[in-house]
Design an enzyme around this catalytic site. Structure first.
Site, short mmCIF file in Angstrom:
data_model
loop_
_atom_site.label_atom_id
_atom_site.label_comp_id
_atom_site.label_asym_id
_atom_site.label_seq_id
_atom_site.Cartn_x
_atom_site.Cartn_y
_atom_site.Cartn_z
N TYR A 108 0.93 -1.30 0.13
CA TYR A 108 -0.03 -0.18 0.01
C TYR A 108 0.85 1.31 -0.09
O TYR A 108 0.41 2.37 -0.57
CB TYR A 108 -0.80 -0.04 1.09
CG TYR A 108 -1.98 -1.12 1.14
CD1 TYR A 108 -3.03 -0.69 0.44
CD2 TYR A 108 -1.81 -2.32 1.68
CE1 TYR A 108 -4.11 -1.83 0.35
CE2 TYR A 108 -2.87 -3.30 1.65
CZ TYR A 108 -3.92 -3.05 0.88
OH TYR A 108 -4.90 -4.24 0.93
N GLN A 109 2.02 1.04 0.71
CA GLN A 109 2.92 2.23 0.78
C GLN A 109 3.50 2.52 -0.54
O GLN A 109 3.47 3.80 -1.06
CB GLN A 109 3.85 2.05 1.79
CG GLN A 109 4.78 3.45 2.12
CD GLN A 109 5.62 3.25 3.20
OE1 GLN A 109 5.93 2.04 3.78
NE2 GLN A 109 6.51 4.19 3.63
N ARG A 122 -3.65 4.52 3.94
CA ARG A 122 -4.69 4.34 4.14
C ARG A 122 -5.87 4.65 3.21
O ARG A 122 -6.92 3.79 2.86
CB ARG A 122 -5.30 4.88 5.68
CG ARG A 122 -4.67 4.19 6.87
CD ARG A 122 -5.09 4.64 8.12
NE ARG A 122 -4.83 3.51 8.90
CZ ARG A 122 -4.32 4.13 10.21
NH1 ARG A 122 -4.71 5.39 10.54
NH2 ARG A 122 -3.86 3.22 11.20
N CYS A 139 -6.55 -4.83 -8.21
CA CYS A 139 -6.17 -4.42 -6.80
C CYS A 139 -5.66 -5.89 -5.95
O CYS A 139 -5.30 -5.73 -5.02
CB CYS A 139 -7.32 -3.66 -6.02
SG CYS A 139 -8.96 -4.90 -6.06
#
Length: 198
Positions: A108-109, A122, A139
């Site tokens: 995600y980062q 987030r 995704c």
């Protein structure tokens, strides 16, 4: 003036039937989901399209791209035009997701940084959760920090693990075993770990 119906097509995958809805006037896929019916997909459409009737149609380009991806053409999904409702940040995330190479999942980062907002991890998770176009906006290629699988909204972590294994080159016969045994804390299959899985 009555709008023409949306076109719907289904492709069988190792993880269930991928149902796709597209606007016939431009061929853009607007919603897709695994083992979902049209009512489920219509809920993801913007109001301008949600009231249109749906008819089955070939969607040859989209179906062909998914079949090519299943047969090992990692870039085939990029040929399909997709569009979904969401603000500028979500659009940036979804566009960036389509550039993540198959077999090389990102955290995600990492996705937040690639989308130009390195501290928005987030929010990237929220964008992934709101993705309305399963597989075509991949995704499933987003994993937790440390290489852990995490969750997957289109059928669960087992399907995510099996898709990643497929993209990493694991033989099709091994995918059901990977799907059945996957847990969120497992390491994600990648091109570098294929030999560990076969």
């Amino acid at each position: 003036m009555t709008e023409s119906p949306l076109h719907g097509a289904t492709v069988d995958t190792p993880w269930g039937a991928l149902r796709m809805l597209a606007t016939p006037e431009d061929g853009v896929v607007r919603a897709a989901g695994l083992d979902e019916d049209d009512r489920d997909l219509v809920r993801r459409l913007p109001p301008v399209h949600a009231g249109r009737p749906i008819v089955d149609a070939p969607l040859a380009d989209a179906v062909g791209a998914v079949v090519a991806w299943l047969e090992g053409d990692a870039d085939a999904l990029l040929s399909v035009a997709v569009e979904q409702p969401g603000g500028e940040f979500f659009q940036d995330v979804w566009r960036t997701l389509r550039t993540v190479p198959a077999g090389e999942p990102v955290s995600y980062q990492e996705l937040a940084a690639a989308a130009g907002r390195p501290r928005a991890m987030r929010a990237v998770g929220t964008a992934c959760a709101r993705n309305a176009v399963a597989i075509l906006v991949p995704c499933h290629r987003v994993i937790r920090a440390g290489g852990r699988l995490g969750s997957y909204g289109f059928g669960g972590v087992g399907i995510k693990a099996a898709m990643l294994a497929h993209e990493a080159g694991v033989p099709v016969g091994r995918l059901p075993l990977i799907e059945a045994s996957a847990r969120e804390d497992d390491l994600a299959p990648t091109l570098g770990t294929v030999t560990d899985l076969t």
